[in-house]
Design a protein around this motif. Structure first.
Motif, PDB file in Angstrom:
ATOM      1  N   LEU A 326      42.544 -80.893   3.704  1.00 41.45           N
ATOM      2  CA  LEU A 326      40.806 -80.215   4.336  1.00 41.45           C
ATOM      3  C   LEU A 326      40.841 -81.403   5.727  1.00 41.45           C
ATOM      4  CD1 LEU A 326      39.015 -79.606   0.924  1.00 41.45           C
ATOM      5  CD2 LEU A 326      40.277 -78.320   3.019  1.00 41.45           C
ATOM      6  N   ALA A 327      40.960 -83.184   5.907  1.00 42.30           N
ATOM      7  CA  ALA A 327      40.122 -83.707   6.968  1.00 42.30           C
ATOM      8  C   ALA A 327      41.832 -83.314   8.058  1.00 42.30           C
ATOM      9  CB  ALA A 327      40.174 -85.246   6.410  1.00 42.30           C
ATOM     10  N   LEU A 328      42.774 -83.226   7.434  1.00 42.91           N
ATOM     11  CA  LEU A 328      43.732 -82.887   8.848  1.00 42.91           C
ATOM     12  C   LEU A 328      43.733 -81.554   9.269  1.00 42.91           C
ATOM     13  CD1 LEU A 328      46.493 -83.816   9.978  1.00 42.91           C
ATOM     14  CD2 LEU A 328      47.426 -83.196   8.230  1.00 42.91           C
ATOM     15  N   LEU A 332      42.903 -80.122  12.804  1.00 46.98           N
ATOM     16  CA  LEU A 332      44.759 -79.041  13.501  1.00 46.98           C
ATOM     17  C   LEU A 332      43.179 -78.041  13.577  1.00 46.98           C
ATOM     18  CD1 LEU A 332      46.774 -79.766  11.005  1.00 46.98           C
ATOM     19  CD2 LEU A 332      46.854 -80.253  13.529  1.00 46.98           C
ATOM     20  N   LEU A 333      42.383 -77.076  13.042  1.00 43.70           N
ATOM     21  CA  LEU A 333      41.397 -76.505  13.234  1.00 43.70           C
ATOM     22  C   LEU A 333      40.712 -76.833  14.939  1.00 43.70           C
ATOM     23  CD1 LEU A 333      40.946 -72.974  12.209  1.00 43.70           C
ATOM     24  CD2 LEU A 333      39.464 -74.691  10.789  1.00 43.70           C
ATOM     25  N   GLY A 334      40.067 -77.721  14.788  1.00 40.14           N
ATOM     26  CA  GLY A 334      38.971 -77.977  16.001  1.00 40.14           C
ATOM     27  C   GLY A 334      40.385 -78.058  17.403  1.00 40.14           C
ATOM     28  N   LEU A 350      36.868 -71.905   1.363  1.00 42.42           N
ATOM     29  CA  LEU A 350      37.232 -73.441   0.449  1.00 42.42           C
ATOM     30  C   LEU A 350      35.756 -73.229  -0.732  1.00 42.42           C
ATOM     31  CD1 LEU A 350      38.286 -75.692   4.149  1.00 42.42           C
ATOM     32  CD2 LEU A 350      39.281 -74.427   1.808  1.00 42.42           C
ATOM     33  N   MET A 351      35.094 -72.859  -0.758  1.00 42.95           N
ATOM     34  CA  MET A 351      34.503 -73.970  -1.370  1.00 42.95           C
ATOM     35  C   MET A 351      33.913 -73.577  -2.940  1.00 42.95           C
ATOM     36  SD  MET A 351      31.515 -75.051   0.116  1.00 42.95           S
ATOM     37  CE  MET A 351      30.736 -76.058  -1.831  1.00 42.95           C
ATOM     38  N   PRO A 352      34.752 -72.189  -3.218  1.00 41.55           N
ATOM     39  CA  PRO A 352      35.066 -72.744  -4.592  1.00 41.55           C
ATOM     40  C   PRO A 352      36.096 -73.589  -4.880  1.00 41.55           C
ATOM     41  CG  PRO A 352      34.883 -70.098  -3.555  1.00 41.55           C
ATOM     42  CD  PRO A 352      34.629 -71.464  -2.391  1.00 41.55           C
ATOM     43  N   THR A 353      37.299 -73.595  -4.393  1.00 42.63           N
ATOM     44  CA  THR A 353      38.178 -74.972  -4.462  1.00 42.63           C
ATOM     45  C   THR A 353      37.799 -76.202  -4.414  1.00 42.63           C
ATOM     46  OG1 THR A 353      39.666 -73.268  -3.129  1.00 42.63           O
ATOM     47  CG2 THR A 353      40.460 -75.754  -3.363  1.00 42.63           C
ATOM     48  N   VAL A 354      36.645 -76.723  -3.468  1.00 41.56           N
ATOM     49  CA  VAL A 354      35.942 -77.853  -3.873  1.00 41.56           C
ATOM     50  C   VAL A 354      35.001 -77.580  -4.661  1.00 41.56           C
ATOM     51  CG1 VAL A 354      34.441 -78.922  -2.459  1.00 41.56           C
ATOM     52  CG2 VAL A 354      35.616 -78.134  -1.166  1.00 41.56           C
ATOM     53  N   GLN A 355      34.833 -77.285  -5.292  1.00 39.61           N
ATOM     54  CA  GLN A 355      33.478 -77.041  -6.568  1.00 39.61           C
ATOM     55  C   GLN A 355      34.656 -76.875  -7.486  1.00 39.61           C
ATOM     56  OE1 GLN A 355      30.706 -73.599  -5.548  1.00 39.61           O
ATOM     57  NE2 GLN A 355      29.373 -74.537  -5.140  1.00 39.61           N
ATOM     58  N   PRO A 361      28.495 -80.410  -3.552  1.00 43.18           N
ATOM     59  CA  PRO A 361      28.483 -79.531  -2.008  1.00 43.18           C
ATOM     60  C   PRO A 361      28.118 -80.809  -1.687  1.00 43.18           C
ATOM     61  CG  PRO A 361      28.046 -78.755  -4.468  1.00 43.18           C
ATOM     62  CD  PRO A 361      28.854 -79.999  -4.816  1.00 43.18           C
ATOM     63  N   LEU A 362      27.095 -80.949  -1.741  1.00 40.06           N
ATOM     64  CA  LEU A 362      26.303 -82.297  -0.457  1.00 40.06           C
ATOM     65  C   LEU A 362      27.102 -83.511   0.586  1.00 40.06           C
ATOM     66  CD1 LEU A 362      23.071 -83.047   0.534  1.00 40.06           C
ATOM     67  CD2 LEU A 362      23.361 -84.645  -1.262  1.00 40.06           C
ATOM     68  N   TRP A 363      27.884 -83.997  -0.351  1.00 41.81           N
ATOM     69  CA  TRP A 363      28.640 -84.716  -0.217  1.00 41.81           C
ATOM     70  C   TRP A 363      29.467 -84.000   0.960  1.00 41.81           C
ATOM     71  CZ3 TRP A 363      33.448 -85.830   0.819  1.00 41.81           C
ATOM     72  CH2 TRP A 363      34.025 -86.838   0.749  1.00 41.81           C
ATOM     73  N   PHE A 364      29.832 -83.271   0.013  1.00 40.50           N
ATOM     74  CA  PHE A 364      31.026 -82.520   0.697  1.00 40.50           C
ATOM     75  C   PHE A 364      30.486 -81.806   2.836  1.00 40.50           C
ATOM     76  CE2 PHE A 364      34.274 -78.256   2.046  1.00 40.50           C
ATOM     77  CZ  PHE A 364      34.653 -79.097   2.320  1.00 40.50           C
ATOM     78  N   GLY A 365      29.590 -81.784   2.734  1.00 46.39           N
ATOM     79  CA  GLY A 365      28.658 -80.895   3.821  1.00 46.39           C
ATOM     80  C   GLY A 365      28.671 -82.415   5.047  1.00 46.39           C
ATOM     81  N   ILE A 366      28.348 -83.544   4.720  1.00 45.80           N
ATOM     82  CA  ILE A 366      28.511 -84.607   5.410  1.00 45.80           C
ATOM     83  C   ILE A 366      29.845 -84.990   5.543  1.00 45.80           C
ATOM     84  CG2 ILE A 366      27.940 -87.503   5.783  1.00 45.80           C
ATOM     85  CD1 ILE A 366      25.746 -85.174   5.460  1.00 45.80           C
ATOM     86  N   PHE A 367      30.848 -84.951   4.938  1.00 47.25           N
ATOM     87  CA  PHE A 367      32.212 -84.336   5.056  1.00 47.25           C
ATOM     88  C   PHE A 367      32.883 -83.748   6.338  1.00 47.25           C
ATOM     89  CE2 PHE A 367      36.097 -83.213   4.199  1.00 47.25           C
ATOM     90  CZ  PHE A 367      37.180 -83.312   4.849  1.00 47.25           C
ATOM     91  N   ILE A 368      32.176 -82.493   5.768  1.00 53.00           N
ATOM     92  CA  ILE A 368      32.584 -82.107   7.248  1.00 53.00           C
ATOM     93  C   ILE A 368      32.277 -82.250   8.332  1.00 53.00           C
ATOM     94  CG2 ILE A 368      31.778 -79.010   7.987  1.00 53.00           C
ATOM     95  CD1 ILE A 368      34.311 -79.473   5.782  1.00 53.00           C
TER      96      ILE A 368
END
Length: 434
Positions: A326-328, A332-334, A350-355, A361-368
């Protein structure tokens, strides 16, 4: 048609409409309408009207224009003029000396702007000419500013955190609290890099200014104290639980108006400029959010999120591999989209996959937010690169090269919050326990 063909058609439509110069928000709505019309039995017009009204009338979203307005008001005060004078005496003893004003200045201004580009432009107008005049190497001045200005997305109040919170249905107040320690960590990494560089190249660091007594330093910094108090009041009211994000944003606007009035920088012209600037930016973001909400609905009716989640699950990636992928993907999308568009385009899918992968989801928000920060300094559509190009006259490849160490430090920050998730979650847990 199979999922791959449908996805290919929608992606092709997206890039064709974007390439024709249509606004991003209208593009998202157009692609969603195509998907609903061709691959769903529900009438596209009715779905679009209901979805856009629902996204536009969200109470949570009211914090966004208020925080933007607060930043616009303070942008027009003497904050940017006084900040360098206030910070310079405190960093003279550090290796790298005044280069640290880029990092500290961006950290402070990030807490009132919520925007990476605004932080870059404001601090850059202050530090670029001054540091260049004093003889600091241009590659370090521009490189550290490129990296540190991305803190505008991570240090709360952050516009992109509000957008993520709305689209992913995560508490905005919790996101703000979660962003504090990662923001401090990233600022410390940037300053640490400056220290190491200065110790390796002491001959490139100009001599220190004349030493000041402690009271003289305080006198130089007095103009920063009201702004720091405003930041502490706004964020403290959220952390303590006295105010929601929206109420704290309203408090910030009132405080910014009072502060600019006391400073003598508030007149009808500056008030109107701040209000119109905030209105234009919010309308752009609101249009993108409305389009993305309709696109997410269309994707749901077509079934693409479910099929994507099933496909990712079939790859049998562990959590670390999924996070790395997801980071990669986001970096690339950026290269082609701005941060807000990236978030609103992808969260519904992506959220259904992440969950399902058991990721908080809180940690994932900061990662995003961190990976979107990385995308801000990757060509060809790194927004901060464009801002710096306009301010320095340098070409994008050169700016990208000098910003590369900051990019690598952001990669290190992502690795650290993955290895030690408590950096993100500890503070929200402490606040919730009260």
């Amino acid at each position: 048609m199979d999922d791959l063909a449908i996805t290919g058609l929608l992606v092709l439509s997206l890039f064709l409409i974007l390439g024709s110069g249509v606004w991003i928000g209208l593009t998202l709505s157009g692609v969603a309408w195509i998907g609903m019309q061709l691959f769903s039995a529900r009438p596209a017009g009715e779905a679009m009207a209901m979805t856009i009204w629902g996204s536009a009338s969200s109470w949570t979203l009211t914090a966004l224009p208020l925080f933007i307005w607060m930043g616009e008001i303070l942008f027009r005060t003497r904050l940017s003029q006084d900040m360098f004078k206030g910070l310079a005496p405190w960093v003279q003893a550090l290796p790298g000396r005044l280069l640290h004003t880029n990092v500290i200045g961006c950290t402070i201004f990030a807490a009132v702007s919520g925007s990476s580009a605004a932080t870059c432009a404001t601090i850059g107008k202050m530090t670029l000419p001054e540091l260049t005049r004093r003889g600091y190497p241009e590659h370090m001045v521009v490189g550290t500013l490129a990296g540190a200005s991305t803190l505008g997305l991570l240090i709360p109040p952050s516009i992109i955190m509000i957008v993520y919170g709305v689209t992913a249905e995560v508490s905005i107040s919790q996101l703000f609290i979660a962003g504090v320690l990662p923001g401090i960590l990233l600022a410390a990494l940037f300053s640490g890099y400056i220290v190491l560089w200065a110790l390796r190249h002491p001959e490139q660091v100009p001599a220190a200014d004349e030493r000041m007594a402690f009271m003289q330093k305080l006198a130089q910094s007095r103009s920063l104290i009201p702004v720091l108090l405003l930041i502490a009041t706004v964020l403290g009211s959220i952390y303590i639980g006295w105010a929601t994000a929206t109420e704290a944003a309203a408090l910030g606007v009132v405080g910014a108006l009072v502060l600019s009035s006391v400073q003598g920088s508030l007149d009808w012209r500056s008030f109107r400029a701040a209000l119109m600037g905030a209105t234009r930016l919010y309308c752009m973001i609101a249009l993108i959010l409305a389009g993305s909400a309709f696109l997410s609905l269309a994707m749901g009716y077509i079934g693409l999120p479910r099929h994507l989640a099933q496909w990712i699950a079939s790859l049998e990636l562990n959590q670390a591999q999924l996070i790395a992928a997801l980071a990669l993907f986001f970096v690339l999308l950026g290269c082609f989209l701005d941060g807000i568009s990236m978030v609103v385009l992808t969260m519904g899918v992506l959220m259904p996959t992440v969950q399902a992968a058991g990721i908080d989801p809180l940690w994932f928000g900061i990662f995003i937010v961190l990976v979107v920060e990385m995308a801000q300094i990757t060509p060809p559509v790194g927004f901060n690169l464009f801002v710096l190009q306009g301010m320095t006259g340098r070409q994008l490849p050169w700016i990208s090269r000098v910003a590369l160490p900051m990019f690598l430090l952001m990669c290190a920050a992502v690795a650290l919050i993955y290895a030690f998730p408590g950096i993100v979650t500890w503070l929200p847990q402490q606040m919730s326990a009260r």
